[in-house]
Design an enzyme around this catalytic site. Structure first.
Site, PDB file in Angstrom:
ATOM      1  N   TYR A 289     -34.420   0.921  12.917  1.00 52.78           N
ATOM      2  CA  TYR A 289     -33.561   0.426  11.833  1.00 52.78           C
ATOM      3  C   TYR A 289     -32.528   1.474  11.430  1.00 52.78           C
ATOM      4  O   TYR A 289     -32.864   2.608  11.084  1.00 52.78           O
ATOM      5  CB  TYR A 289     -34.420   0.059  10.631  1.00 52.78           C
ATOM      6  CG  TYR A 289     -33.691  -0.738   9.587  1.00 52.78           C
ATOM      7  CD1 TYR A 289     -33.644  -2.123   9.657  1.00 52.78           C
ATOM      8  CD2 TYR A 289     -33.055  -0.111   8.519  1.00 52.78           C
ATOM      9  CE1 TYR A 289     -32.989  -2.866   8.693  1.00 52.78           C
ATOM     10  CE2 TYR A 289     -32.399  -0.857   7.548  1.00 52.78           C
ATOM     11  CZ  TYR A 289     -32.369  -2.231   7.642  1.00 52.78           C
ATOM     12  OH  TYR A 289     -31.718  -2.969   6.692  1.00 52.78           O
ATOM     13  N   TYR A 339     -24.958  -5.939  11.296  1.00 55.06           N
ATOM     14  CA  TYR A 339     -25.978  -5.617  10.299  1.00 55.06           C
ATOM     15  C   TYR A 339     -26.460  -6.921   9.681  1.00 55.06           C
ATOM     16  O   TYR A 339     -25.828  -7.488   8.801  1.00 55.06           O
ATOM     17  CB  TYR A 339     -25.447  -4.660   9.240  1.00 55.06           C
ATOM     18  CG  TYR A 339     -26.543  -4.240   8.282  1.00 55.06           C
ATOM     19  CD1 TYR A 339     -27.654  -3.535   8.745  1.00 55.06           C
ATOM     20  CD2 TYR A 339     -26.496  -4.572   6.942  1.00 55.06           C
ATOM     21  CE1 TYR A 339     -28.680  -3.165   7.895  1.00 55.06           C
ATOM     22  CE2 TYR A 339     -27.523  -4.203   6.072  1.00 55.06           C
ATOM     23  CZ  TYR A 339     -28.608  -3.500   6.558  1.00 55.06           C
ATOM     24  OH  TYR A 339     -29.626  -3.138   5.715  1.00 55.06           O
TER      25      TYR A 339
END
Lengths: 384, 135
Positions: A289, A339
């Site tokens: 992440y 994103y």
């Protein structure tokens, strides 16, 4: 033989996504429906067979609305995971647990988001501040970038990590996006010069240390291992799944924890590896992440790829590139593909283990996928 | 500028700050300080707490320098510093704040080049908010 918990009991058998862009004309519900239908089509499973759902608490597409719109059957399990990007892997983990213990048989997880063209809270003075922010916002610590920059500065100070280490992360993600036609940054190479001269967002984080603002949606389909063998693609097994919320944790502004630089990744990792048949040395490719570059060295330490304080140095010598020690974020990640609160990392993990990534790691058989470090988090070990 | 949106647990901190005092919550039974304020002691599970006065001296644990886009009032003062201060007499309590030139000065009143991790600071107050000046 008794079933040993979650290990390989379920598999991801379908993945779907919308286009990714700064601005898409469709609304979030429409994008969610399209991604879910694409994932079911990929699996070869009819919408009427779906009986379990999992999403994020920040997902605006209500499960009732999605079920109606897409035409799901009777649902017997539904779950929402909190903490933004910390929830991505947990949506899969919740469905895997529900299916493994017989609460449902076909699960869909999804995330739809219009952050590229939607409102940004720090441009609006009338935004309602949550009360925990009384300790930070009045002093001008306003955005996630500011909150993570504070940990980044301390990390650099304690361990000698440098902006070049952060650049290595940004570059690896961008290089992979340059191979991925679906990525927002597909035809936009990054250089060290561009990185070092870019504008600051919150020192020590510059423009390229921050993820993209993206419109887009993704979904995946999870079934039990028996059913998985009959689906269109080779199963990608959920080998291990974990969530992590450490003792005395305080979210993004974890400054008053005894040890703010060991975050939720450490907690999730302990459970993840305890239930796995392999170790960090055996991971062929990782999707880590990356809302901010600095989360990557912290996560590399947390998930055990290197020692405490060694995450910066780990990025040296092309370690995160294809052919390196740990090829990372092979779709471009949140920094350079899209994103979408980390859900693209889950789907890219599946692509790698199917052998269909645009930046394929030859023979990849194991993949770590992580959710947001710095918030209550989650992670998956996938294998084929 | 944003003003603190307080809750029942945190309100005493701001009431003392409005009087020019820096106090932190501590367990009335085992003495363990805690931050942010909350109803119960994680150490001994007591619900009794008191507000302990602290010296107001500390060291900078970390800092950032935000640049726009920011809320308008903050954008006007950017770039400015935001620091985390580790309190000298309660080391695990770290307060977010700003280092300013003098009490009541703007967020950008001190050259950010003068900020260092480990630098000594002490608390001052302006408009009910704690601020920090270099010691």
């Amino acid at each position: 033989m008794a079933v040993a918990g979650l290990k390989d009991a379920t598999a991801i058998v379908g993945i779907g996504q919308s286009a990714f862009a700064k601005h898409l004309p469709q609304d979030e519900k429409t994008l969610a429906c399209r991604a879910v239908l694409a994932a079911l089509e990929d699996a070869g499973i009819a919408p009427g067979e779906v009986d379990a759902l999992a999403s994020y608490t920040m997902e605006e597409t209500d499960e009732v609305e999605l079920a109606k719109a897409v035409g799901f059957g009777d649902l017997t399990f539904f779950s929402k995971v909190g903490y933004g990007g910390g929830g991505s892997c947990a949506t899969v983990g919740h469905l895997a647990a529900a299916i493994a213990c017989g609460q449902a048989s076909v699960g869909v997880a999804w995330r739809s988001r219009k952050r590229g063209s939607g409102p940004r809270p720090w441009t609006n003075t009338t935004v309602q501040l949550p009360t925990p922010a009384q300790w930070t916002r009045p002093f001008g610590l306003l955005r996630p970038a500011d909150e993570i920059a504070m940990l980044t500065r301390r990390y650099m100070h304690e361990y000698g990590a440098t902006r070049d280490h952060l650049f290595n992360v940004a570059l690896a993600c961008r290089n992979r996006a340059n191979q991925n036609p679906a990525a927002v940054m597909y035809e936009r190479p990054l250089t060290r010069e561009m990185y070092m001269t870019s504008r600051w967002i919150s020192e020590p984080l510059c423009l390229f240390d921050n993820c993209l603002e993206t419109d887009g949606a993704l979904a995946c389909v999870i079934v039990g291992r028996e059913r998985a063998r009959d689906c269109r693609h080779a199963p990608v097994y959920v080998h291990s799944a974990a969530q992590g919320l450490p003792a005395q944790h305080h979210g993004m502004v974890n400054y008053w924890n005894d040890d703010p630089l060991t975050g939720p990744a450490w907690t999730a990792a302990r459970h993840l590896w305890k239930h796995a048949d392999f170790t960090p040395d055996d991971v062929d490719v990782a999707q880590v992440y990356d809302a901010f570059t600095a989360l990557v060295p912290l996560s590399l330490e947390g998930y055990g790829f290197c020692g405490r304080g060694e995450g910066g140095a780990f990025t040296e010598g092309g370690a995160l590139e294809i052919g390196g020690r740990l090829p990372l974020n092979t779709s471009g990640g949140g920094l350079s593909e899209a994103y979408v609160h980390g859900f693209n990392l889950v789907n890219e993990g599946v692509k790698q283990l199917r052998g269909s990534s645009t930046a394929q790691v030859p023979g990849a058989a194991t993949c770590l996928v992580t959710a947001g470090e710095g918030v209550p988090t989650s992670a998956l070990l996938l294998r084929n | 500028m944003l003003t603190p949106v307080t809750d029942g647990d945190g309100a005493p901190f701001w009431e003392y700050a409005a009087q020019g005092e820096l106090r932190v919550q501590a367990c009335a039974d085992c003495g363990e300080p805690r931050f942010p304020p909350r109803p119960c002691c994680a150490h001994c599970q007591s619900f009794a707490s008191r507000w302990r006065a602290v010296s107001g001296r500390g060291r900078i644990w970390s800092y950032v320098v935000p640049h726009p886009p920011l809320l308008p009032d903050y954008a006007q003062q950017a770039p400015y510093n935001v620091v985390v201060v580790e309190l000298e007499d309660a080391p695990r309590i770290r307060l977010v704040g700003n280092v300013v030139d003098h009490a009541g000065a703007a967020l950008n009143s001190l050259d950010t080049q003068r900020i260092r991790i480990g630098a000594r600071v002490h608390v001052v107050f302006a408009d009910g908010l704690p601020q920090w000046v270099l010691a």
